[in-house]
Enzyme design. Structure first.
Site: not given
Ligand code: PAF
Length: 278
Positions: A181, A28-30, A57, A33, A148
């Site tokens: 996203s 779901n790239l913006h 997650q 990303h 993260q």
């Molecule tokens: O930041 C994210 O999109 C996710 O947490 C990752 C690092 C791809 C792990 O699923």
């Protein structure tokens, strides 16, 4: 650009590549990303992006099911900036057996981890697996997910992984809202309200820069300001950039982090600042 779905095929494709640059994503790239993929190209080649909505997650009641799966559109965007390979495994490929190892530090239970138990365990697990599969030299992660990024840097350091983590700056809409996203879940009224999260962080930063000494009060005022405009605030917290713990006396490199919900959508943001103390 090749799109590969199996671990065996990916390993064969990348065998003997010592300078691979890697961008893990959930798709779901913006534009945020795409900036990471572009940055990866400056770090190393080939550039590999992964697209995997990682069930580990997401907690119960979170948005795992409705998280948009947009593989074809994502691949077009990645190809346009010169990505060499996309790894898009299915859940059975990533998790052929239940994951049982615990790989996170105590910090994983704070800030976002306090509201999302198990979230960082899920992130660290999938990223460690992806690192072992792709074996990159560089991996790019956005600073919007500040906690993260901090936890993953610790993972690389403490497990001696031969990978350099590259920070990607947060990309913002013109009104200041950090691209995410999850912004796509916002109603038009919520989208109009959403920039207040960053604006509130900026106000808190201005107070810190002006020398206001009471961090608890600054956090509480920021939370109240958001709540007054209809946000359900998970936290506003001033932390040390180096440790992500409450700052030690005299520490100057700080970050203000916030997570809050607008309707059903949880947004996070952060702002780094350096106090000029003498
Ligand atoms: O930041 C994210 O999109 C996710 O947490 C990752 C690092 C791809 C792990 O699923």
């Amino acid at each position: 650009m090749r799109v590969i779905h199996s671990v065996t095929e990916l390993r064969a494709a990348l065998r003997g590549e010592p300078e691979t640059a890697f961008v893990p994503t959930m798709g779901n790239l913006h534009a945020g990303h795409i900036a990471l993929a572009t940055q990866a190209k400056q770090a190393g080649r080939p550039v590999v992006a992964s697209i995997f909505v990682n069930p580990l997650q997401f907690g119960a009641g979170e948005d795992f099911e409705r998280y948009p799966r947009t593989l074809a559109a994502d691949c077009e965007k990645l190809a346009a900036v010169g990505t060499d390979l996309v790894f898009a495994p299915g859940a059975a490929e990533m998790y052929p057996e239940p994951q049982t190892f615990q790989v996170v530090p105590p910090l994983a239970g704070e800030l976002c981890g306090a509201q999302r138990p198990g979230h960082f365990q899920g992130v660290a697990t999938v990223v460690l697996k992806l690192f072992n599969i792709v074996q990159p030299r560089y991996a790019v992660f956005g600073k919007k997910d500040y906690q993260q990024l901090h936890i993953l840097k610790g993972l690389v350091r403490q497990f001696n992984l031969p990978i350099e983590i590259v920070d990607g700056e947060t990309v913002r809409a013109e009104d200041g809202l950090a691209l995410s996203s999850r912004n796509g879940y916002l109603s038009p009224a919520e989208r109009a309200e959403a920039p207040r999260l960053y604006a509130t962080l900026q106000q808190a930063a201005a107070k810190l820069m002006a020398g206001e000494p009471d961090f608890d009060a600054i956090e509480a005022e920021a939370g109240t300001e958001l709540a007054r405009h209809g946000w359900a605030v998970d936290y506003v917290s001033i932390r040390s950039q180096a440790t992500l713990l409450p700052p030690a006396t005299g520490e100057t490199a700080l970050v203000i982090l916030a997570a809050a919900r607008l309707g059903g959508t949880r947004l996070i943001d952060n702002l780094e600042l350096a106090l000029n103390r003498v």
